[in-house]
Design a protein around this motif. Structure first.
Motif, short mmCIF file in Angstrom:
data_model
loop_
_atom_site.label_atom_id
_atom_site.label_comp_id
_atom_site.label_asym_id
_atom_site.label_seq_id
_atom_site.Cartn_x
_atom_site.Cartn_y
_atom_site.Cartn_z
N ASP A 29 9.58 -2.69 15.93
CA ASP A 29 9.88 -1.63 14.98
C ASP A 29 10.45 -2.22 13.69
O ASP A 29 11.57 -2.73 13.69
N HIS A 30 9.66 -2.18 12.62
CA HIS A 30 10.12 -2.68 11.33
C HIS A 30 10.60 -1.56 10.42
O HIS A 30 10.87 -1.79 9.25
N GLY A 31 10.69 -0.35 10.96
CA GLY A 31 11.14 0.76 10.14
C GLY A 31 10.06 1.19 9.16
O GLY A 31 8.89 0.84 9.28
N GLY A 32 10.46 1.96 8.17
CA GLY A 32 9.52 2.45 7.17
C GLY A 32 10.26 2.92 5.94
O GLY A 32 11.49 2.93 5.90
N ALA A 33 9.50 3.27 4.93
CA ALA A 33 10.08 3.77 3.67
C ALA A 33 9.28 4.97 3.22
O ALA A 33 8.11 5.14 3.59
N ASP A 34 9.91 5.83 2.43
CA ASP A 34 9.22 6.99 1.89
C ASP A 34 8.08 6.54 0.98
O ASP A 34 8.25 5.61 0.17
N PRO A 35 6.90 7.16 1.10
CA PRO A 35 5.76 6.77 0.26
C PRO A 35 6.00 7.09 -1.21
O PRO A 35 6.84 7.91 -1.57
N LEU A 36 5.22 6.43 -2.04
CA LEU A 36 5.30 6.58 -3.49
C LEU A 36 4.12 7.40 -3.99
O LEU A 36 3.10 7.51 -3.31
N PRO A 37 4.24 7.97 -5.18
CA PRO A 37 3.05 8.56 -5.81
C PRO A 37 2.05 7.46 -6.16
O PRO A 37 2.40 6.28 -6.21
N GLY A 38 0.82 7.83 -6.40
CA GLY A 38 -0.20 6.85 -6.73
C GLY A 38 0.08 6.13 -8.04
O GLY A 38 0.55 6.74 -9.00
N SER A 39 -0.22 4.83 -8.06
CA SER A 39 -0.12 4.03 -9.28
C SER A 39 -0.90 2.74 -9.05
O SER A 39 -0.72 2.09 -8.00
N PRO A 40 -1.78 2.36 -9.97
CA PRO A 40 -2.60 1.17 -9.74
C PRO A 40 -1.77 -0.09 -9.53
O PRO A 40 -0.75 -0.28 -10.20
N PRO A 41 -2.18 -0.96 -8.62
CA PRO A 41 -1.46 -2.21 -8.41
C PRO A 41 -1.84 -3.25 -9.45
O PRO A 41 -2.96 -3.23 -9.98
N ALA A 112 -2.58 -17.43 8.70
CA ALA A 112 -1.32 -18.03 9.16
C ALA A 112 -0.16 -17.04 9.10
O ALA A 112 0.95 -17.36 9.57
N LEU A 113 -0.38 -15.83 8.54
CA LEU A 113 0.70 -14.86 8.47
C LEU A 113 1.14 -14.42 9.86
O LEU A 113 0.35 -14.38 10.79
N ARG A 114 2.42 -14.10 9.99
CA ARG A 114 2.99 -13.65 11.25
C ARG A 114 3.59 -12.27 11.06
O ARG A 114 3.95 -11.86 9.97
N ARG A 115 3.72 -11.55 12.16
CA ARG A 115 4.37 -10.24 12.11
C ARG A 115 5.78 -10.39 11.54
O ARG A 115 6.49 -11.33 11.85
N GLY A 116 6.14 -9.45 10.69
CA GLY A 116 7.45 -9.48 10.05
C GLY A 116 7.43 -10.09 8.66
O GLY A 116 8.40 -9.96 7.91
N ALA A 117 6.32 -10.75 8.28
CA ALA A 117 6.21 -11.31 6.93
C ALA A 117 6.13 -10.18 5.90
O ALA A 117 5.67 -9.07 6.21
N LEU A 118 6.59 -10.45 4.70
CA LEU A 118 6.59 -9.44 3.63
C LEU A 118 5.44 -9.64 2.67
O LEU A 118 5.05 -10.77 2.36
N ILE A 119 4.90 -8.51 2.21
CA ILE A 119 3.88 -8.50 1.17
C ILE A 119 4.40 -7.60 0.06
O ILE A 119 4.76 -6.45 0.31
N GLU A 120 4.43 -8.10 -1.16
CA GLU A 120 4.95 -7.35 -2.30
C GLU A 120 3.82 -7.03 -3.27
O GLU A 120 3.06 -7.93 -3.65
N VAL A 121 3.69 -5.77 -3.63
CA VAL A 121 2.65 -5.35 -4.57
C VAL A 121 3.31 -4.70 -5.77
O VAL A 121 3.96 -3.66 -5.65
N THR A 122 3.18 -5.34 -6.92
CA THR A 122 3.71 -4.79 -8.17
C THR A 122 2.73 -3.78 -8.73
O THR A 122 1.52 -4.06 -8.80
N ARG A 123 3.22 -2.62 -9.14
CA ARG A 123 2.37 -1.52 -9.57
C ARG A 123 2.52 -1.24 -11.07
O ARG A 123 3.47 -1.69 -11.70
N ALA A 124 1.59 -0.47 -11.58
CA ALA A 124 1.60 -0.15 -13.01
C ALA A 124 2.83 0.65 -13.41
O ALA A 124 3.26 0.60 -14.57
N ASP A 125 3.40 1.41 -12.46
CA ASP A 125 4.60 2.20 -12.81
C ASP A 125 5.88 1.36 -12.81
O ASP A 125 6.98 1.89 -12.99
N GLY A 126 5.74 0.06 -12.60
CA GLY A 126 6.89 -0.84 -12.65
C GLY A 126 7.57 -1.04 -11.31
O GLY A 126 8.39 -1.93 -11.16
#
Length: 201
Positions: A29-41, A112-126
């Motif tokens: 269980d890695h938890g979750g976060a509230d979704p965001l409105p759409g914005s291009p990555p 080579a990625l493992r469970r628990g690794a982070l992926i960060e996506v920067t969006r047009a809304d900053g």
């Protein structure tokens, strides 16, 4: 739809996913976060495998498969522009080459990625949508589970895809590596400071 490219003329042996990180492994269980409105990555970062790449919009080929980013730029990844934007409710898709004719490309180490690794996506809304990997799989092209990979999701999910599996010098990679991740955090855009108003005379 799925991403298939031939890759370099000779295999360069990218890493393969571990069974311990598959969808059938004991869930964490890695938890979750509230979704965001759409914005291009705009950019994707995967610190664990040293990915920091710009994103371009991708469409579909005539046969319904996902188009690949230009092979002229090995650092470039792409997102499916007619689908969910990363961070919004649903399944967002980002894809990139594992290699090109000139060597390893942006997602060479995706397996080579493992469970628990982070992926960060920067969006047009900053804002930066932060995803946590919950599984990594490799699928043969002729048994690719389209609905599992691309189907709708009730939360903000992300799939990161590249070529993988067995390699044929004649036809290239025979499958795809797929990373499954879900939104677990959001970093807000830096506040814009207003100029200090002059003191009244």
């Amino acid at each position: 739809m799925w991403l298939v490219t031939s890759g370099s003329a000779e295999p360069v042996h990218p890493p393969r996913p571990s069974a311990a990180d598959s969808l059938t492994a004991e869930p964490v269980d890695h938890g979750g976060a509230d979704p965001l409105p759409g914005s291009p990555p705009r950019r994707i970062r995967i610190p664990a495998i040293r990915v920091d790449a710009p994103l371009t919009g991708l469409g579909l080929e005539a046969d319904g498969s996902l188009a690949a980013p230009s092979a002229a730029r090995r650092d470039l990844a792409g997102w499916y522009r007619d689908g969910t934007t990363p961070g919004a409710v649903g399944t967002a898709v980002i894809a990139g080459h594992v290699d090109t004719a000139t060597g390893p490309a942006v997602f060479y180490r995706l397996g080579a990625l493992r469970r628990g690794a982070l992926i960060e996506v920067t969006r047009a809304d900053g804002r930066t949508a932060v995803f946590t990997v919950h599984a990594v799989e490799v699928y043969d092209a002729d048994r690719f589970p389209d609905r599992l990979v691309y189907g709708p999701a009730p939360r903000a999910e992300l799939r990161v895809i590249t070529c993988g599996g067995a390699f044929s010098p004649r036809t290239g990679y025979q499958g795809n590596v797929v990373v499954f991740a879900h939104l677990t955090g959001v970093r807000a855009a830096p506040a814009t400071l207003s100029p200090t108003a002059p003191d009244p005379a």
